[in-house]
Structures are given as structure tokens and as C-alpha cells.
Design a protein around this motif. Sequence first.
Motif, mmCIF file in Angstrom:
data_model
loop_
_atom_site.group_PDB
_atom_site.id
_atom_site.type_symbol
_atom_site.label_atom_id
_atom_site.label_comp_id
_atom_site.label_asym_id
_atom_site.label_seq_id
_atom_site.Cartn_x
_atom_site.Cartn_y
_atom_site.Cartn_z
ATOM 1 N N UNK A 1 2.779 -2.942 -8.918
ATOM 2 C CA UNK A 1 1.211 -2.641 -7.687
ATOM 3 C C UNK A 1 2.297 -2.291 -6.237
ATOM 4 N N UNK A 2 1.098 -1.869 -5.492
ATOM 5 C CA UNK A 2 1.459 -0.946 -4.719
ATOM 6 C C UNK A 2 0.897 -2.180 -3.440
ATOM 7 N N UNK A 3 0.497 -3.354 -4.160
ATOM 8 C CA UNK A 3 -0.249 -4.278 -2.569
ATOM 9 C C UNK A 3 1.524 -4.937 -2.631
ATOM 10 N N UNK A 4 2.355 -5.018 -4.125
ATOM 11 C CA UNK A 4 3.587 -6.104 -4.145
ATOM 12 C C UNK A 4 4.715 -4.727 -4.310
ATOM 13 N N UNK A 5 5.097 -3.618 -2.984
ATOM 14 C CA UNK A 5 5.652 -2.615 -3.078
ATOM 15 C C UNK A 5 7.196 -2.698 -4.172
ATOM 16 N N UNK A 6 7.802 -4.096 -4.345
ATOM 17 C CA UNK A 6 8.780 -4.129 -4.894
ATOM 18 C C UNK A 6 8.891 -3.971 -6.454
ATOM 19 N N UNK B 1 0.906 -1.530 0.257
ATOM 20 C CA UNK B 1 -0.120 0.357 -0.249
ATOM 21 C C UNK B 1 1.103 1.307 -0.160
ATOM 22 N N UNK B 2 2.227 0.804 0.048
ATOM 23 C CA UNK B 2 3.183 2.253 0.382
ATOM 24 C C UNK B 2 2.803 3.107 -1.326
ATOM 25 N N UNK B 3 3.089 4.350 -1.322
ATOM 26 C CA UNK B 3 3.035 5.015 -2.143
ATOM 27 C C UNK B 3 4.295 4.376 -2.978
ATOM 28 N N UNK B 4 4.358 4.876 -4.076
ATOM 29 C CA UNK B 4 5.560 4.446 -5.038
ATOM 30 C C UNK B 4 5.947 5.700 -5.401
#
Length: 261
Positions: free
Chosen positions: A216-221, A145-148
Motif C-alpha cells: 500500500x502507498x500508505x506504507x511506502x516500504x 502516499x508516494x507513487x511506487x
Amino acid sequence: MEIVILEEAAELGRLAADAIVALLQHRPGAVLGLATGSSPLPVYDELVRRHEAGEVSFAQARAFTLDEYVGLPPGHPEGYRTVIEREFASRVDLPANALHTPDGAAQDIPAACAAYDAAIAAAGGIDLQILGIGTDGHIAFNEPGSSFASRTRIKTLMHQTRVDNARFFDDDLDAVPVHCLTQGLGTIMEARHVVLLATGEGKAEAVQHLVEGPVSAMWPATILQHHPHATILLDEAAAGRLTLAPYFRQSWETKPAWQGL
């Protein structure tokens, strides 16, 4: 994004160390980004070995770590500054004042975070950033959920991250801090070369999303799919769910030697 699959973690460590040594030979004052956790340890051990053999010096280098817990007393054995000093910095000739870490004990957290990003920029930016990856796909402490576009900031750790890290606190979940300071995804993406290491079956799902899934923000990497120079170093177990694994092996085996990492 280049994917390299090798048999053992030690091989991955040697390959990452090759890239760092080559960088320092070309630019002795290079800026390194250092990660904690288990994945980078073979890299640090190999760099220490080469330093002791007289093959590389860190005397002119500078280093910035990715993150730090909030609330641990200075010098706590699991504080990330303590860990990086123990596992790497104190074992080579990196000057003590050349190692920079977020201040998890700062009274003014927002100001400390802004100052950390400013210090990285003032140093000329990160030349090579070492990364690991969490089982939920986080890099540094950028949880799902972190912002890119995020910069260095305070984050609340997810329950799974605290469970994963409890092994460093004698398996006492209550001893694992709830908050951390972390470089943001936007900060990390400014590094000129990113080298991510992942080992073990437990990282296979996150690696599959990182390499072959949608951004996707659900998988930040997965933001690293947009990085211009990202190297992903995997052992066979971590690569176990990759559909394109045969192609990645072929690409590595036939890669022109002049390209480097």
C-alpha cells in the motif's frame, strides 16, 4: 524478501557489513547506496573497523546517498552529505569525488533530480542499497502516499517525520526543513540488493506492515515485497509485532550457509 531477527543492533551491523565486504571483494568498483539516520550507523562503524584492519577497501567504489534536505546551507552539520561524510566516507578510503548526493541547494530542482537519476544509471545502477524505515513506513523520504513509480524529486516532509528528526536539530522543530530531495520508490527498486535495517519498538508497527501487511502507498516500504532481493534486518523489539517471527527465526537458523545474505 528475507527476514532476519537478531538480538542486538551490532549483530545486524555486522551482517550487513558482511554483505558489503563480500560484494567489494567480488566487485571492487561496486556502487553502494548509503542511508543516513540512526539505523545504518552500526553498519558504518563495522565497515570502518574492517577497513582499518585491512579487510576491505572502498578506493574503487562509488556511492550515492538517498536524500538531502532543501534549504540548509552547504556544510550544515545535519545536511545529509555532511552526515554521511562524518559517519562513514571520511573514515574509509572512498574518494571524495566518488560520493554523490542530491543537490538540495540547486537553483533548478527538477533538473537536479533528473541529473541525479541519470548519474545513478550512468554508474551502472546501485549494487547494494542500505535503507532505514520511518515510523510511518517511509523509506528515504518517500512519505505515505508516494507513487511506487516515483523517481528522484522534491517532497514535502510530513509533520511526524519532522518531529522524528527534530532530535538532530536540538529538538527545535522549526529548524527542521520542510522540503527534501529524495530518490523515488521506483529509483530505489532498481537497486540489485536492498538491505533494510530497523531497530527498536518504535519501528515495530512499520515493520509489521512492511513484512506482513498488504502492499500500500500508505506504507511506502511495503513496495519492497516486490523486490527480487530484499533483506530485512531486525532486532527483537522491531520484530515484536510479527506473527511469523518464529518462522523467520527458524528459517534463518536453518539457512544453508552457501546461500549467503
